[in-house]
Design a protein around this motif. Structure first.
Motif: not given
Ligand code: HEM
Length: 124
Positions: A43-44, A46-47, A50-51, A61-62, A65-66, A69, A74
């Motif tokens: 998951g990390a 992918q984050r 995507d970022f 995408r980032y 979904e999130r 930033p 974070r």
């Protein structure tokens, strides 16, 4: 080359290879290994992927979904010392060496990672 042209230059696969080469080194790293969620490294990965894709001209995408930033915020739960920052950059430098991106993209990404990593330092 400009930031937003990097995605076109290295492609989805380029970012996939880069981020995968970074995360391959994380579990056995004495400083970074313990900081990342052991059950959700995928998951990390992918984050971060995507970022970077969104930041450098690919699909957003980032943000979808999130949200925004807010990277410094974070990272507050994690003790990002100067040593952790240097190690992060070291692992990413190795990943960039492996990825062999076109020179323009490579130089911009190295500069970006070094600067953003320094901004993430949040502990003595
Ligand atoms: C300076 C050293 C750094 C350390 C020690 C560090 C550590 C971490 C850790 C432990 C996480 C949580 C993993 C997860 O997503 O579950 C994380 C998340 C993340 N990091 Fe870093 N990081 C550093 C620098 C950076 C840099 C330079 C970038 C950007 C280029 C970055 C981008 C991200 C992103 C996008 C996330 C996911 C945030 C979210 O949506 O929750 N980090 N980082």
């Amino acid at each position: 080359m400009e930031d937003h042209e990097i995605y076109a230059a290295v492609g989805e696969d380029g970012f996939r290879r880069l981020v995968s080469a970074f995360y391959r080194q994380v579990p056995t790293d004495d400083i970074l290994g313990p900081m990342y969620p052991p059950g959700d490294l995928a998951g990390a990965e992918q984050r971060l992927r995507d970022f970077l894709v969104g930041r450098f001209g690919g699909p957003p995408r980032y943000v979808e979904e999130r949200g925004h930033p807010r990277l410094r915020m974070r990272h507050m739960p994690f003790a990002v010392t100067a040593a952790a920052r240097d190690r992060w950059v070291e692992l990413m430098t190795r990943a960039l060496d492996d990825a062999r991106f076109p020179a323009g993209a490579d130089a911009l990404l190295r500069e970006f990672f070094a600067a953003v990593a320094t901004m993430m330092i949040n502990r003595e």
